[in-house]
Scaffold this motif. Structure first.
Motif, PDB file in Angstrom:
ATOM      1  N   PHE A 102       0.858   4.549   9.266  1.00  0.00           N
ATOM      2  CA  PHE A 102       1.467   4.339   7.958  1.00  0.00           C
ATOM      3  C   PHE A 102       1.521   2.853   7.644  1.00  0.00           C
ATOM      4  N   ARG A 103       1.542   2.590   6.347  1.00  0.00           N
ATOM      5  CA  ARG A 103       1.639   1.227   5.833  1.00  0.00           C
ATOM      6  C   ARG A 103       2.246   1.318   4.447  1.00  0.00           C
ATOM      7  N   SER A 104       3.357   0.642   4.258  1.00  0.00           N
ATOM      8  CA  SER A 104       4.059   0.750   2.976  1.00  0.00           C
ATOM      9  C   SER A 104       3.412  -0.061   1.868  1.00  0.00           C
ATOM     10  N   GLY A 105       2.658  -1.081   2.211  1.00  0.00           N
ATOM     11  CA  GLY A 105       2.220  -2.044   1.205  1.00  0.00           C
ATOM     12  C   GLY A 105       3.370  -2.999   0.935  1.00  0.00           C
ATOM     13  N   SER A 106       3.158  -3.964   0.077  1.00  0.00           N
ATOM     14  CA  SER A 106       4.178  -4.970  -0.217  1.00  0.00           C
ATOM     15  C   SER A 106       5.362  -4.356  -0.948  1.00  0.00           C
ATOM     16  N   ILE A 107       6.563  -4.777  -0.529  1.00  0.00           N
ATOM     17  CA  ILE A 107       7.796  -4.313  -1.161  1.00  0.00           C
ATOM     18  C   ILE A 107       8.529  -5.559  -1.646  1.00  0.00           C
ATOM     19  N   GLY A 108       8.500  -5.792  -2.929  1.00  0.00           N
ATOM     20  CA  GLY A 108       9.139  -6.967  -3.501  1.00  0.00           C
ATOM     21  C   GLY A 108      10.650  -6.893  -3.410  1.00  0.00           C
ATOM     22  N   PRO A 109      11.313  -8.017  -3.634  1.00  0.00           N
ATOM     23  CA  PRO A 109      12.776  -8.048  -3.602  1.00  0.00           C
ATOM     24  C   PRO A 109      13.371  -7.039  -4.581  1.00  0.00           C
ATOM     25  N   GLY A 110      14.335  -6.252  -4.096  1.00  0.00           N
ATOM     26  CA  GLY A 110      14.991  -5.267  -4.951  1.00  0.00           C
ATOM     27  C   GLY A 110      14.166  -4.020  -5.228  1.00  0.00           C
ATOM     28  N   ARG A 111      13.006  -3.887  -4.594  1.00  0.00           N
ATOM     29  CA  ARG A 111      12.106  -2.750  -4.852  1.00  0.00           C
ATOM     30  C   ARG A 111      12.282  -1.677  -3.782  1.00  0.00           C
ATOM     31  N   THR A 112      11.798  -0.488  -4.116  1.00  0.00           N
ATOM     32  CA  THR A 112      11.849   0.661  -3.220  1.00  0.00           C
ATOM     33  C   THR A 112      10.451   1.258  -3.114  1.00  0.00           C
ATOM     34  N   VAL A 113      10.053   1.620  -1.895  1.00  0.00           N
ATOM     35  CA  VAL A 113       8.762   2.259  -1.639  1.00  0.00           C
ATOM     36  C   VAL A 113       9.016   3.499  -0.788  1.00  0.00           C
ATOM     37  N   THR A 114       8.271   4.557  -1.054  1.00  0.00           N
ATOM     38  CA  THR A 114       8.368   5.773  -0.245  1.00  0.00           C
ATOM     39  C   THR A 114       7.002   6.080   0.343  1.00  0.00           C
ATOM     40  N   PHE A 115       6.962   6.373   1.651  1.00  0.00           N
ATOM     41  CA  PHE A 115       5.709   6.765   2.293  1.00  0.00           C
ATOM     42  C   PHE A 115       5.939   8.031   3.101  1.00  0.00           C
ATOM     43  N   THR A 116       4.859   8.680   3.512  1.00  0.00           N
ATOM     44  CA  THR A 116       4.927   9.918   4.279  1.00  0.00           C
ATOM     45  C   THR A 116       4.796   9.611   5.759  1.00  0.00           C
ATOM     46  N   ALA A 117       5.738  10.124   6.549  1.00  0.00           N
ATOM     47  CA  ALA A 117       5.686   9.942   8.005  1.00  0.00           C
ATOM     48  C   ALA A 117       4.481  10.692   8.563  1.00  0.00           C
ATOM     49  N   PRO A 118       3.942  10.241   9.692  1.00  0.00           N
ATOM     50  CA  PRO A 118       2.807  10.936  10.297  1.00  0.00           C
ATOM     51  C   PRO A 118       3.140  12.397  10.619  1.00  0.00           C
ATOM     52  N   ALA A 119       2.121  13.246  10.606  1.00  0.00           N
ATOM     53  CA  ALA A 119       2.292  14.660  10.947  1.00  0.00           C
ATOM     54  C   ALA A 119       2.343  14.860  12.457  1.00  0.00           C
ATOM     55  N   GLN A 120       1.773  13.930  13.202  1.00  0.00           N
ATOM     56  CA  GLN A 120       1.708  14.016  14.661  1.00  0.00           C
ATOM     57  C   GLN A 120       3.007  13.492  15.284  1.00  0.00           C
ATOM     58  N   PRO A 121       3.715  14.320  16.085  1.00  0.00           N
ATOM     59  CA  PRO A 121       4.926  13.826  16.746  1.00  0.00           C
ATOM     60  C   PRO A 121       4.615  12.629  17.658  1.00  0.00           C
ATOM     61  N   GLY A 122       5.591  11.773  17.810  1.00  0.00           N
ATOM     62  CA  GLY A 122       5.440  10.598  18.669  1.00  0.00           C
ATOM     63  C   GLY A 122       6.319   9.464  18.184  1.00  0.00           C
ATOM     64  N   ARG A 123       6.249   8.357  18.923  1.00  0.00           N
ATOM     65  CA  ARG A 123       7.018   7.164  18.547  1.00  0.00           C
ATOM     66  C   ARG A 123       6.056   6.141  17.969  1.00  0.00           C
ATOM     67  N   TYR A 124       6.348   5.682  16.781  1.00  0.00           N
ATOM     68  CA  TYR A 124       5.509   4.730  16.064  1.00  0.00           C
ATOM     69  C   TYR A 124       6.287   3.428  15.862  1.00  0.00           C
ATOM     70  N   ARG A 125       5.851   2.399  16.531  1.00  0.00           N
ATOM     71  CA  ARG A 125       6.479   1.086  16.341  1.00  0.00           C
ATOM     72  C   ARG A 125       5.899   0.477  15.067  1.00  0.00           C
ATOM     73  N   TYR A 126       6.724  -0.298  14.369  1.00  0.00           N
ATOM     74  CA  TYR A 126       6.251  -0.952  13.149  1.00  0.00           C
ATOM     75  C   TYR A 126       6.844  -2.353  13.041  1.00  0.00           C
ATOM     76  N   ILE A 127       6.210  -3.156  12.196  1.00  0.00           N
ATOM     77  CA  ILE A 127       6.656  -4.515  11.926  1.00  0.00           C
ATOM     78  C   ILE A 127       6.532  -4.795  10.426  1.00  0.00           C
ATOM     79  N   CYS A 128       7.062  -5.925  10.023  1.00  0.00           N
ATOM     80  CA  CYS A 128       6.754  -6.490   8.718  1.00  0.00           C
ATOM     81  C   CYS A 128       5.629  -7.477   8.999  1.00  0.00           C
TER      82      CYS A 128
END
Length: 141
Positions: A102-128
């Motif tokens: 997954f990748r949200s794309g840029s989220i500007g100040p005060g903005r909201t983004v929604t993405f879909t979690a992976p269908a495959q179970p597991g632990r997904y580490r993420y960063i900015c």
């Protein structure tokens, strides 16, 4: 008596130069975030955006505040909608570091983004990716 030839200064005028320098400074200040780095997310993980104060869809939520993800660890069901709210004054993103799930794309100040979690179970580490010291994890089960 003939008039002396008019000489035009070479290069941009002082106003144009000031505008150009200001634009470069502003881009650097906001994290140079004009998009998602040239890599579009896959169709099943296309983020949607909303402006400040937009209603959050039902599901999981990550808030970005003070350059941290809150909560830092989140557990969701496969395919869940994850809403990310940026409460900071700079642009951020949420990008999986392992399998590019997954990748949200840029989220500007005060903005909201929604993405879909992976269908495959597991632990997904993420960063900015703009501020790589910001870390979190999404567990799908």
């Amino acid at each position: 008596m003939p008039r002396p030839p008019r000489h035009r200064p070479r290069g941009p005028g002082p106003v144009r130069l000031a505008v150009a320098v200001s634009a470069v400074f502003l881009a650097a200040l906001t994290g140079c975030s004009g998009g998602n780095g040239g890599t579009a997310p896959s169709r099943s993980h296309t983020p949607t955006t909303a402006g400040p104060g937009a209603a959050s869809p039902a599901g999981a939520r990550i808030t970005i505040k003070d350059f941290t993800f809150k909560p830092a660890a989140l557990t969701v069901r496969p395919g869940a909608r994850v809403t990310v709210v940026n409460q900071d004054s700079v642009t951020h993103d949420v990008t999986a570091t392992g399998p590019k799930a997954f990748r949200s794309g840029s989220i500007g100040p005060g903005r909201t983004v929604t993405f879909t979690a992976p269908a495959q179970p597991g632990r997904y580490r993420y960063i900015c990716t703009i501020h790589p010291y910001m870390k979190g994890s999404l567990t799908v089960r």
